[in-house]
Design an enzyme around this catalytic site. Sequence first.
Site, PDB file in Angstrom:
ATOM      1  N   ALA A  81      -9.733   5.147   4.655  1.00  0.00           N
ATOM      2  CA  ALA A  81      -9.580   6.323   5.524  1.00  0.00           C
ATOM      3  C   ALA A  81     -10.894   7.070   5.720  1.00  0.00           C
ATOM      4  O   ALA A  81     -11.649   7.293   4.782  1.00  0.00           O
ATOM      5  CB  ALA A  81      -8.524   7.286   4.991  1.00  0.00           C
ATOM      6  N   GLY A  82     -11.129   7.445   6.972  1.00  0.00           N
ATOM      7  CA  GLY A  82     -12.265   8.290   7.322  1.00  0.00           C
ATOM      8  C   GLY A  82     -13.549   7.575   7.674  1.00  0.00           C
ATOM      9  O   GLY A  82     -14.511   8.205   8.114  1.00  0.00           O
TER      10      GLY A  82
ATOM     11  N   GLY B 207      -8.447   8.726  10.073  1.00  0.00           N
ATOM     12  CA  GLY B 207      -8.788   8.745  11.487  1.00  0.00           C
ATOM     13  C   GLY B 207      -9.846   9.742  11.893  1.00  0.00           C
ATOM     14  O   GLY B 207     -10.164   9.867  13.077  1.00  0.00           O
TER      15      GLY B 207
ATOM     16  N   LYS C  34       0.865  -1.181   0.000  1.00  0.00           N
ATOM     17  CA  LYS C  34       0.000   0.000   0.000  1.00  0.00           C
ATOM     18  C   LYS C  34       0.899   1.228   0.000  1.00  0.00           C
ATOM     19  O   LYS C  34       1.662   1.456   0.932  1.00  0.00           O
ATOM     20  CB  LYS C  34      -0.906   0.014   1.228  1.00  0.00           C
ATOM     21  CG  LYS C  34      -1.769   1.270   1.319  1.00  0.00           C
ATOM     22  CD  LYS C  34      -2.528   1.338   2.632  1.00  0.00           C
ATOM     23  CE  LYS C  34      -3.167   2.706   2.803  1.00  0.00           C
ATOM     24  NZ  LYS C  34      -3.796   2.873   4.126  1.00  0.00           N
TER      25      LYS C  34
ATOM     26  N   ASN D 226      -9.395   1.035  10.087  1.00  0.00           N
ATOM     27  CA  ASN D 226      -8.631   0.690  11.280  1.00  0.00           C
ATOM     28  C   ASN D 226      -9.223   1.379  12.507  1.00  0.00           C
ATOM     29  O   ASN D 226      -9.794   0.749  13.385  1.00  0.00           O
ATOM     30  CB  ASN D 226      -7.162   1.085  11.086  1.00  0.00           C
ATOM     31  CG  ASN D 226      -6.250   0.616  12.213  1.00  0.00           C
ATOM     32  OD1 ASN D 226      -5.036   0.689  12.099  1.00  0.00           O
ATOM     33  ND2 ASN D 226      -6.776   0.141  13.321  1.00  0.00           N
ATOM     34  N   THR D 227      -9.115   2.714  12.554  1.00  0.00           N
ATOM     35  CA  THR D 227      -9.521   3.460  13.742  1.00  0.00           C
ATOM     36  C   THR D 227     -10.978   3.241  14.106  1.00  0.00           C
ATOM     37  O   THR D 227     -11.324   3.215  15.292  1.00  0.00           O
ATOM     38  CB  THR D 227      -9.250   4.961  13.534  1.00  0.00           C
ATOM     39  OG1 THR D 227      -7.891   5.144  13.136  1.00  0.00           O
ATOM     40  CG2 THR D 227      -9.497   5.742  14.815  1.00  0.00           C
TER      41      THR D 227
END
Length: 258
Positions: free
Chosen positions: A185-186, A159, A98, A207-208
Amino acid sequence: MIMLNIGPFSFHSRLLLGTGKFPDFDVQQKAIDVSEAEVLTFAVRRMDIFDAKQPNLLEKLDVKKYTLLPNTAGAKNAEEAVRIAKLAKASGLCDMIKVEVIGDDRTLLPDPVETLKASEMLLEEGFIVLPYTSDDVVLARKLQELGVHAIMPGASPIGSGLGIVNPLNLSFIIEQATVPVIVDAGIGSPADAAFAMELGADGVLLNTAVSGAKDPIKMAQAMKLSIEAGRLGFEAGRIARKRCATASSPLEGMSVVE
């Protein structure tokens, strides 16, 4: 459901899961298990993969069960990204990488010029390249034209949990894509993940949203189910939007008892 194909790899799960910021390894492992994710991503720079004395993710996971997706987080330019990717490859990890080249420390948005350059250099080195990019439609097309194996546009800043802030641009990227589109992301909630899939994304990397949840294990399961539901909904085909009502029950041919 149709399988997710990235380069030579095929996956049943369309959820790609990051491995950072979990409270502890036990929670991380349980969250991974219930998510049924087959691809796990991690930052190469956050592990000393050549120092056997330093504990790291690869020691604790049954890596044979997963496809590992190292990322170049921390790279500020193409040369740094290529160096990190080669380090991952030299350690015996997957040739899939990535590409993450951050151009702004406040927003953590990717540098478009360096991302293009790094992707081209890594393709020449024989890597399976998945670049993290913004929701810029033209940039996504240029990356695709280079020959990358998937495109990973952000839904919103890393995040942030803001969800998909520009669904129109994301839909344009998906419509023109000839390679898988993985929304990255996001993502903040299962609804965000389902929406990405309903738009036609091929997968979601997060992830987050899981590691930072009050209950990461439950959230991992929720994300799994929402991504499956969103994909099924996309494959089924939603009804057309209309400005006026349409009766759902037939009115003709019905006898009316007075």
